[in-house]
Design a protein around this motif. Structure first.
Motif, mmCIF file in Angstrom:
data_model
loop_
_atom_site.group_PDB
_atom_site.id
_atom_site.type_symbol
_atom_site.label_atom_id
_atom_site.label_comp_id
_atom_site.label_asym_id
_atom_site.label_seq_id
_atom_site.Cartn_x
_atom_site.Cartn_y
_atom_site.Cartn_z
ATOM 1 N N LYS A 1 0.819 -1.213 0.000
ATOM 2 C CA LYS A 1 0.000 0.000 0.000
ATOM 3 C C LYS A 1 0.854 1.266 0.000
ATOM 4 O O LYS A 1 0.511 2.250 -0.647
ATOM 5 C CB LYS A 1 -0.911 0.028 1.223
ATOM 6 C CG LYS A 1 -2.192 -0.715 1.090
ATOM 7 C CD LYS A 1 -3.024 -0.462 2.348
ATOM 8 C CE LYS A 1 -4.400 -1.063 2.223
ATOM 9 N NZ LYS A 1 -5.177 -0.822 3.436
ATOM 10 N N GLU A 2 1.927 1.233 0.756
ATOM 11 C CA GLU A 2 2.789 2.415 0.846
ATOM 12 C C GLU A 2 3.409 2.751 -0.510
ATOM 13 O O GLU A 2 3.528 3.906 -0.874
ATOM 14 C CB GLU A 2 3.887 2.209 1.896
ATOM 15 C CG GLU A 2 3.369 2.240 3.307
ATOM 16 C CD GLU A 2 2.824 3.602 3.703
ATOM 17 O OE1 GLU A 2 3.588 4.588 3.667
ATOM 18 O OE2 GLU A 2 1.623 3.685 4.033
ATOM 19 N N TYR A 3 3.789 1.728 -1.252
ATOM 20 C CA TYR A 3 4.341 1.961 -2.595
ATOM 21 C C TYR A 3 3.329 2.703 -3.448
ATOM 22 O O TYR A 3 3.645 3.708 -4.086
ATOM 23 C CB TYR A 3 4.720 0.626 -3.259
ATOM 24 C CG TYR A 3 5.100 0.794 -4.708
ATOM 25 C CD1 TYR A 3 6.385 1.186 -5.064
ATOM 26 C CD2 TYR A 3 4.166 0.599 -5.722
ATOM 27 C CE1 TYR A 3 6.733 1.363 -6.400
ATOM 28 C CE2 TYR A 3 4.499 0.768 -7.049
ATOM 29 C CZ TYR A 3 5.786 1.150 -7.380
ATOM 30 O OH TYR A 3 6.121 1.338 -8.699
ATOM 31 N N TRP A 4 2.091 2.216 -3.483
ATOM 32 C CA TRP A 4 1.058 2.819 -4.325
ATOM 33 C C TRP A 4 0.708 4.227 -3.867
ATOM 34 O O TRP A 4 0.415 5.100 -4.690
ATOM 35 C CB TRP A 4 -0.174 1.923 -4.388
ATOM 36 C CG TRP A 4 0.148 0.669 -5.137
ATOM 37 C CD1 TRP A 4 0.314 -0.580 -4.631
ATOM 38 C CD2 TRP A 4 0.421 0.572 -6.542
ATOM 39 N NE1 TRP A 4 0.664 -1.463 -5.625
ATOM 40 C CE2 TRP A 4 0.734 -0.776 -6.816
ATOM 41 C CE3 TRP A 4 0.434 1.481 -7.587
ATOM 42 C CZ2 TRP A 4 1.050 -1.232 -8.090
ATOM 43 C CZ3 TRP A 4 0.746 1.030 -8.862
ATOM 44 C CH2 TRP A 4 1.046 -0.312 -9.102
ATOM 45 N N LYS A 5 0.775 4.449 -2.576
ATOM 46 C CA LYS A 5 0.506 5.797 -2.051
ATOM 47 C C LYS A 5 1.505 6.793 -2.638
ATOM 48 O O LYS A 5 1.129 7.876 -3.077
ATOM 49 C CB LYS A 5 0.607 5.778 -0.521
ATOM 50 C CG LYS A 5 0.517 7.126 0.130
ATOM 51 C CD LYS A 5 0.714 7.022 1.630
ATOM 52 C CE LYS A 5 0.810 8.373 2.279
ATOM 53 N NZ LYS A 5 1.080 8.281 3.718
ATOM 54 N N TYR A 6 2.774 6.415 -2.660
ATOM 55 C CA TYR A 6 3.806 7.340 -3.124
ATOM 56 C C TYR A 6 3.969 7.361 -4.644
ATOM 57 O O TYR A 6 4.298 8.390 -5.213
ATOM 58 C CB TYR A 6 5.134 7.050 -2.418
ATOM 59 C CG TYR A 6 5.089 7.511 -0.985
ATOM 60 C CD1 TYR A 6 5.341 8.836 -0.669
ATOM 61 C CD2 TYR A 6 4.748 6.637 0.035
ATOM 62 C CE1 TYR A 6 5.260 9.282 0.641
ATOM 63 C CE2 TYR A 6 4.665 7.070 1.341
ATOM 64 C CZ TYR A 6 4.924 8.392 1.648
ATOM 65 O OH TYR A 6 4.833 8.832 2.930
#
Length: 159
Positions: free
Chosen positions: A76-81
């Protein structure tokens, strides 16, 4: 009464035929060439950069941020950034001719950069590039430039 059913059937067939024709004629790739790859101001500035850099660096216009920045997260963190940099680009990237590493990002600021959303974008861009170790220079768009000052500013950041 049978005539009404025949007309309804013919009307229904006509609708189906028109729908099929519409599907067949609909382009699969509705794209066309953008006649303005870079703006007139960017094209003019590009020519100035070519003069200043004297063939020492490659100049790439309109480079996507996700070509310059990578993300060291997963899930999720990857997609957020990644979503923060997708569909964003920088005006010019100066690239070392020997190793193809970006040495300087140049943003040409027009009047839109006084708008609040552009100020936020510029701040995000500057922080992201600086954190990634990529040097960044903002130049105010002008009718003419002091070539000596511009050259000094660029080479001071590169070296």
């Amino acid at each position: 009464m049978n005539d009404i059913y025949i007309y309804e059937l013919l009307f229904f067939i006509l609708i189906i035929v028109l729908a099929i024709i519409k599907l067949i004629l609909k382009p699969k790739y509705p794209y066309y060439k953008n006649p303005y790859f870079i703006s007139f101001a960017e094209r003019s500035f590009f020519n100035i950069l070519k003069t200043i850099l004297e063939d020492k660096y490659y100049i790439f216009p309109q480079v996507s941020l996700n070509s310059l920045l990578k993300i060291n997260l997963h899930g999720k963190e990857y997609w957020k950034y990644i979503n923060k940099i997708n569909q964003k680009s920088v005006d010019f990237v100066l690239v070392d001719k020997t190793n193809f590493n970006p040495v300087l990002i140049i943003e040409l600021d027009d009047m839109s950069h006084i708008l609040e959303y552009r100020k936020q974008r510029d701040e995000f861009l500057e922080k992201s590039l600086t954190n990634a170790g990529i040097k960044y220079l903002r130049i105010k768009n002008q009718p003419s430039y002091n070539i000596a000052e511009l050259k000094e500013a660029i080479f001071n950041l590169i070296s």
